[in-house]
Design an enzyme around this catalytic site. Structure first.
Site, PDB file in Angstrom:
ATOM      1  N   LEU A  21      15.926 -26.177  15.581  1.00 54.30           N
ATOM      2  CA  LEU A  21      15.843 -26.738  14.226  1.00 54.30           C
ATOM      3  C   LEU A  21      16.131 -25.669  13.176  1.00 54.30           C
ATOM      4  CD1 LEU A  21      12.705 -29.065  14.556  1.00 54.30           C
ATOM      5  CD2 LEU A  21      15.114 -29.673  14.755  1.00 54.30           C
ATOM      6  N   CYS A  22      17.139 -24.833  13.433  1.00 60.77           N
ATOM      7  CA  CYS A  22      17.509 -23.788  12.473  1.00 60.77           C
ATOM      8  C   CYS A  22      19.027 -23.670  12.375  1.00 60.77           C
ATOM      9  CB  CYS A  22      16.877 -22.455  12.841  1.00 60.77           C
ATOM     10  SG  CYS A  22      17.025 -21.978  14.570  1.00 60.77           S
ATOM     11  N   GLY A  23      19.700 -24.803  12.367  1.00 58.41           N
ATOM     12  CA  GLY A  23      21.143 -24.817  12.179  1.00 58.41           C
ATOM     13  C   GLY A  23      21.878 -24.122  13.307  1.00 58.41           C
TER      14      GLY A  23
ATOM     15  N   PHE B 255      21.851 -20.935  13.918  1.00 57.66           N
ATOM     16  CA  PHE B 255      21.287 -19.596  14.144  1.00 57.66           C
ATOM     17  C   PHE B 255      21.352 -19.179  15.606  1.00 57.66           C
ATOM     18  CE2 PHE B 255      17.610 -17.087  15.491  1.00 57.66           C
ATOM     19  CZ  PHE B 255      17.800 -15.941  14.734  1.00 57.66           C
TER      20      PHE B 255
END
Length: 289
Positions: free
Chosen positions: A87-89, A91
């Site tokens: 849930l951090c693009g 990354f």
């Protein structure tokens, strides 16, 4: 066409999701401030140490220390920094793709390339792509980065390089630039090489060794690996929080747009149902006359 009940239920579901994404954005924003301060604070010391060591690498003989001596192209180790959570693009995906690309592009240069991963997301991404090249995975350390952690991992890497298990060590991570920009970076940890812009400075710098050149190099060169790894871990942690905050902000905005579209759809369906009922009532009244 979905019923009014189905649309209303979906609106409620999206609102609940939006509450979660907003909460995650706030948590990431709070963590980002501390992580950014730690990453920025670590840069001056790490950069100065790297500059000094780069000058030493230019001035010392190749056999002055194993960390300064280029070796053959037999085995290389790639250390990849990712996160334990998603849930951090992009990354986790971006440096993982870079690691896969690095292995593919250097497969002819090195006879064998091993992969050491920090963060389970990097392992999950590359497990079916590089197979048995993954030799070790560190988990549950990215949430609380300490120098002791970097020191333990650095000592493991140094030991493997000293006993000639590997001829070169590379580091791949997300360098923090801003909350919305993280740059995938590839660095060579070992053997130590001078930066191009620093090579012309090496001849103008001289050092006095105390107690002796050998003892100073034996102490400062392994320490440089640990410091650079610690800095990379801090940069990666700040990048993770920035990427998660940006991703959750985008998700919250998308949820707002979806709620607006679903509400419009609900109102139209409700208006159509009311119109239909009125027409049935009017038709019934007309048939009675």
């Amino acid at each position: 066409m979905p019923s009014l009940k189905d649309i209303k239920k979906r609106i409620g579901s999206v609102k609940n999701t939006q509450q979660i994404t907003k909460a995650m954005k706030m948590v990431a924003a709070a963590k980002l401030r501390r992580a950014q301060e730690a990453a920025v604070a670590a840069r001056p010391y790490a950069q100065k140490l790297h500059k000094v060591v780069s000058h030493l690498a230019q001035r010392e003989e190749a056999d002055g220390h194993p960390f300064l001596s280029p070796r053959g192209k037999d085995r290389a180790l790639v250390l990849l920094l990712t996160a334990d959570r998603g849930l951090c693009g992009g990354f986790n995906a971006n440096p993982s793709k870079e690691a896969e690309r690095f292995i593919r592009n250097n497969s002819e240069g090195y006879a064998h390339i091993d992969l050491m991963i920090i963060g389970r997301k990097g392992r999950d991404f590359l497990r079916n792509r590089v197979g048995d090249k993954i030799t070790k995975v560190y988990e549950d350390i990215t949430g609380n980065v300490t120098f002791k952690t970097a020191q333990l991992i650095g000592e493991d890497i140094v030991l493997k390089y000293e006993d000639e298990t590997y001829d070169a060590v590379y580091l791949i991570y997300n360098a923090f630039q801003s909350a919305v920009v993280q740059n995938v970076t590839v660095e060579q940890l070992l053997p130590i090489q001078a930066q191009e812009e620093e090579k012309h400075e090496a001849d103008s710098v001289d050092y006095l060794y105390e107690p002796s050149r050998g003892e100073v190099l034996a102490d400062i060169l392994p320490k440089m690996v640990e410091v650079q790894l610690f800095r990379a871990l801090l940069e990666s942690n700040a990048s993770e929080q920035g990427a998660r905050m940006s991703a959750m902000d985008s998700a919250s905005r998308n949820a707002s747009e979806m709620i607006g579209k679903l509400t419009l759809q609900y109102n139209r369906a409700r208006q159509a149902a009311i119109t239909k009922e009125l027409m049935e009532i009017i038709s019934g009244a007309e048939s009675i006359k």
